[in-house]
Each structure stands twice: as C-alpha cells, then as structure tokens.
Design a protein around this motif. Structure first.
Motif, short mmCIF file in Angstrom:
data_model
loop_
_atom_site.label_atom_id
_atom_site.label_comp_id
_atom_site.label_asym_id
_atom_site.label_seq_id
_atom_site.Cartn_x
_atom_site.Cartn_y
_atom_site.Cartn_z
N ALA A 1 51.92 46.68 30.50
CA ALA A 1 51.15 47.03 31.69
C ALA A 1 49.92 46.14 31.77
O ALA A 1 49.23 45.94 30.76
CB ALA A 1 50.73 48.50 31.65
N THR A 2 49.65 45.60 32.94
CA THR A 2 48.48 44.74 33.12
C THR A 2 47.61 45.26 34.27
O THR A 2 48.11 45.82 35.24
CB THR A 2 48.90 43.29 33.44
OG1 THR A 2 49.75 43.28 34.60
CG2 THR A 2 49.64 42.68 32.27
N VAL A 3 46.31 45.09 34.10
CA VAL A 3 45.35 45.41 35.15
C VAL A 3 44.64 44.11 35.49
O VAL A 3 44.12 43.43 34.61
CB VAL A 3 44.33 46.47 34.69
CG1 VAL A 3 43.39 46.83 35.83
CG2 VAL A 3 45.04 47.71 34.17
N ALA A 4 44.63 43.74 36.78
CA ALA A 4 44.07 42.45 37.18
C ALA A 4 43.12 42.61 38.36
O ALA A 4 43.30 43.50 39.21
CB ALA A 4 45.19 41.49 37.55
N ASP A 5 42.12 41.75 38.40
CA ASP A 5 41.26 41.64 39.57
C ASP A 5 41.52 40.29 40.22
O ASP A 5 42.49 39.61 39.88
CB ASP A 5 39.79 41.85 39.21
CG ASP A 5 39.27 40.83 38.19
OD1 ASP A 5 39.94 39.80 37.97
OD2 ASP A 5 38.17 41.06 37.63
N ASP A 6 40.66 39.87 41.13
CA ASP A 6 40.90 38.61 41.84
C ASP A 6 40.86 37.40 40.92
O ASP A 6 41.43 36.35 41.25
CB ASP A 6 39.86 38.45 42.95
CG ASP A 6 40.03 39.48 44.07
OD1 ASP A 6 41.14 40.03 44.18
OD2 ASP A 6 39.05 39.73 44.80
N ALA A 7 40.19 37.53 39.78
CA ALA A 7 40.06 36.39 38.86
C ALA A 7 41.15 36.37 37.79
O ALA A 7 41.21 35.43 36.99
CB ALA A 7 38.69 36.42 38.19
N LEU B 1 46.18 48.04 23.17
CA LEU B 1 45.42 47.70 24.38
C LEU B 1 44.45 46.57 24.07
O LEU B 1 43.99 46.43 22.94
CB LEU B 1 44.69 48.91 24.96
CG LEU B 1 43.59 49.59 24.15
CD1 LEU B 1 42.69 50.41 25.06
CD2 LEU B 1 44.17 50.50 23.07
N ALA B 2 44.20 45.76 25.08
CA ALA B 2 43.33 44.60 24.91
C ALA B 2 42.64 44.32 26.23
O ALA B 2 43.16 44.63 27.31
CB ALA B 2 44.14 43.38 24.46
N PHE B 3 41.45 43.69 26.12
CA PHE B 3 40.66 43.40 27.30
C PHE B 3 40.24 41.93 27.29
O PHE B 3 40.08 41.32 26.23
CB PHE B 3 39.41 44.29 27.35
CG PHE B 3 39.73 45.76 27.48
CD1 PHE B 3 39.87 46.33 28.72
CD2 PHE B 3 39.91 46.54 26.35
CE1 PHE B 3 40.19 47.67 28.85
CE2 PHE B 3 40.21 47.89 26.47
CZ PHE B 3 40.36 48.46 27.72
N ALA B 4 40.06 41.39 28.48
CA ALA B 4 39.55 40.02 28.59
C ALA B 4 38.12 39.98 28.07
O ALA B 4 37.36 40.95 28.20
CB ALA B 4 39.59 39.58 30.05
N PRO B 5 37.70 38.87 27.48
CA PRO B 5 36.33 38.78 26.94
C PRO B 5 35.25 39.02 27.99
O PRO B 5 34.15 39.46 27.64
CB PRO B 5 36.27 37.34 26.41
CG PRO B 5 37.69 36.96 26.16
CD PRO B 5 38.50 37.67 27.20
N ILE C 1 43.94 38.70 34.90
CA ILE C 1 44.17 39.91 34.10
C ILE C 1 42.90 40.27 33.34
O ILE C 1 42.27 39.42 32.71
CB ILE C 1 45.34 39.70 33.11
CG1 ILE C 1 46.64 39.44 33.88
CG2 ILE C 1 45.51 40.92 32.20
CD1 ILE C 1 47.82 39.08 32.98
N VAL C 2 42.53 41.54 33.41
CA VAL C 2 41.35 42.02 32.71
C VAL C 2 41.69 42.97 31.57
O VAL C 2 40.89 43.18 30.66
CB VAL C 2 40.35 42.71 33.66
CG1 VAL C 2 39.77 41.71 34.64
CG2 VAL C 2 41.01 43.87 34.40
N ALA C 3 42.89 43.58 31.61
CA ALA C 3 43.30 44.52 30.55
C ALA C 3 44.81 44.53 30.43
O ALA C 3 45.52 44.27 31.41
CB ALA C 3 42.78 45.93 30.85
#
Length: 345
Positions: free
Chosen positions: A49-55, A101-105, A57-59
């Motif tokens: 599962a990925t969560v992304a914003d305009d820039a 789970l992991a998050f973008a820096p 993937i964030v999580a």
C-alpha cells in the motif's frame, strides 16, 4: 492524498517506487520483485500500500491479508474476495525486528500519525466488512507512539539484537568481548581455517547453490526450534530462494562438508546503514553438523560490517542472551492491535 494498493504478483511497479525505495533506505525485502516472488508461494501474500502526494510517495505499508489457518495452504488467486472473517498484518515477513511501514525522509514525525490513519481508512474500505482489524508487528518506539490511541492496544513484546559498529576490524570487535568469549572465537576461527573437511564460502549474488537444499535446511532448523506465536508467514520456498540468493544485495554464507553436503547457511541483507543477518539454518551435530558454526557466522558478518563501515549490524530476535555475549544490545520491539471499529481514528 492518493492511496494505492498493489499486488506484487500481478500489478506493475507503483509509479515512483524505486525512488522511494532508495530515499527511505529500505532493505532488499522491500524490493517489489522480491515481494512478488515471495507472494506466489505464500499462504498470506504481501500487498504493498502506498500513500502519495503531488511530489510522490510519502508512505508505504507491507500488508499481509491473513486467512483462517485451516482454509488455505496457499493464497487464492489474485482478486479473490474473502467471505470469512480475516485480519491484516502490517509487517515485513522476513525482516526480523523491523516494521512493515516506512516514510519518505521529507515527512516530519508529526505527520506520520495522520498518514497512518489515512491508510487505515483506505484499507478498511478496500478489504470490506470481513476485516476484523489490523496488527502492526515489530514497531520501534517512535512508530509505537504513532499507533497509540483510544481502543488500540500497544504492547512491548520483544527486542531485536543490534550491534553498534564502532570497530575498524573483526579483531577489534573480538577484543572488546569478555575474555572467555573472545578466546573461544579465536580458537574456533583457527580450527575451522585449518579443517580440510570444511568448506566456508560467502558472497553476494550466489548462483552456485542448490536452492532446494537451502530451503530444506532453513525449514528443518525452524521446525526444530519452534515457530513464533501466531506466525502468519510461509516458509521460504526453493523457487523464491533460487532468485533471491542471486541478488547482488543478498550475501549468502555457506558451510559445506568434504562430501558436498550443506551443513549450515546464513543470509545477510545488505544495507548502507544496517545490514541484517537474516535466514539461518544448520544441521544438528548428531546428524553430521558442526558445533560452533553459528558463532563463526557472526565473525564473518562483523568482518563485512567493519570493512563496509556501516552504522550497525542487526541479528533478529532470537537467542538474546547469547547475542549479548557478542556485544549486541536489545532494542525494544512493540506490536499494536487496532480493532476494526477504531481503524482510521
């Protein structure tokens, strides 16, 4: 925010995943191809599962959709809708002591909790009314705090062995240990080096191994020592290991007898900061195995860690007292159980 659910067995690589993989400094088991290989022979295959914003993937979340134990030996085909109650686990099946789970820096700590809640609401909708809840495994203290809340059970369950690498060589590491341990390691190292009936070989991308023999040794070892309670994993298959052991970021150490029989095997996952000792399997001494091979595998792991100059070496959750004699400390590990009624809240 855009939420995506990806079945690594059949779906293409999510847009932006290679960049997120590198930026988040993930271990090889997060590689999308590896997750797909594992999924085809797993009873509870991983979904990414990925969560992304305009820039981008964030999580990211590695999710096992766990079926009743008696119903399936292996998973049904992709797209099958579950009719019986089930639960989900957020974990990385073959990375002991690390969360799924992991998050973008670029994601600050205060934004992790809202992103987790976004994921939970989407997962509840995606999996439907049969979902009983979510179990998060192998959380560190920081993520455990992010999972706290009304109706959620967060509990310290275990620890992972971590050796802080402040050494320039394996000999410097050995010299830091208690007298009895360092003497034993040195004698054993000399004995194995002088033994013509023992062939020790290690390195990345091994293509000289019988993956069926490796799988059988790992499985037999785990069966002798017992499974973890409520373990939803399926043993690594020969088909999976055939591809996995050939990866350049997977190092495999083998001990072979003069007759070519595999006596012990250890995989190590490469990482720029925290290489991880992963699968271990050995023959019992009464079946032709050799005493002391486990300790020797730590010498080889520390040789690699000191030459690379990495921050730390991790070695899973078992045998904490033994690992303490080798200089490892215990890093706390938590689990969080989130029932369906409070998912996303």
């Amino acid at each position: 925010m855009k939420i995506g659910f990806h079945d690594p067995r059949t779906d293409p690589v999510p847009a932006g995943w290679p960049g997120f993989f590198d930026a988040a400094r993930l271990h090889p088991v997060w590689d999308y191809e590896v997750m797909g290989l594992d999924g085809w022979t797993a009873r509870n295959p991983p979904v990414l599962a990925t969560v992304a914003d305009d820039a981008g993937i964030v999580a990211a979340f590695s999710v096992l959709v766990c079926r009743p134990r008696l119903r399936y030996r292996f998973a049904p085909i992709p797209g099958h809708r579950l009719l019986r109650p089930f639960w989900a686990e957020v974990c990385q099946p073959w990375l002991s002591g690390y969360p799924g789970l992991a998050f973008a820096p670029r994601v600050p700590a205060v934004e992790r909790r809202p992103l987790i809640r976004v994921f939970e609401r989407a997962l509840r909708t995606r999996l439907g009314p049969g979902l009983l809840g979510v179990l998060y495994r192998a959380l560190g203290e920081d993520f455990a705090k992010d999972l706290q809340g009304w109706g959620r059970l967060v509990k310290h369950v275990d620890s992972v062995a971590v050796l802080d690498n402040r050494f320039d060589s394996e000999d410097e590491w050995i010299a830091s240990l208690a007298k009895s341990r360092r003497g034993g390691l040195r004698r054993q190292r000399r004995r194995f080096a002088a033994d013509p009936g023992l062939v020790v070989k290690g390195g990345p991308g091994r293509d000289d191994l019988d993956s069926a023999e490796v799988a059988a040794l790992i499985q037999a070892h785990r069966e002798r020592h017992g499974k973890f309670a409520l373990d939803a994993r399926t043993m690594p298959s020969a088909a999976f290991l055939h591809r996995f052991l050939r990866r350049p970021d997977v190092h495999t150490l083998t001990y072979t007898g003069a007759d070519g029989r595999l006596l012990a095997v250890n995989t190590l996952l490469d990482h720029p900061d925290s290489p991880a000792k992963q699968h271990w399997g050995t023959l019992p001494v009464d079946e032709g195995g050799r005493q002391g091979l486990l300790f020797d595998s730590y010498i080889h792991a520390m040789r690699y860690a000191t030459r690379r100059g990495v921050k730390e070496l991790t070695a899973g959750r078992g045998l904490p007292e033994l690992k303490a004699t080798l200089g490892f400390r215990a890093r706390p590990v938590y689990s969080a159980a989130v029932p369906r009624p409070v998912l996303g809240w």
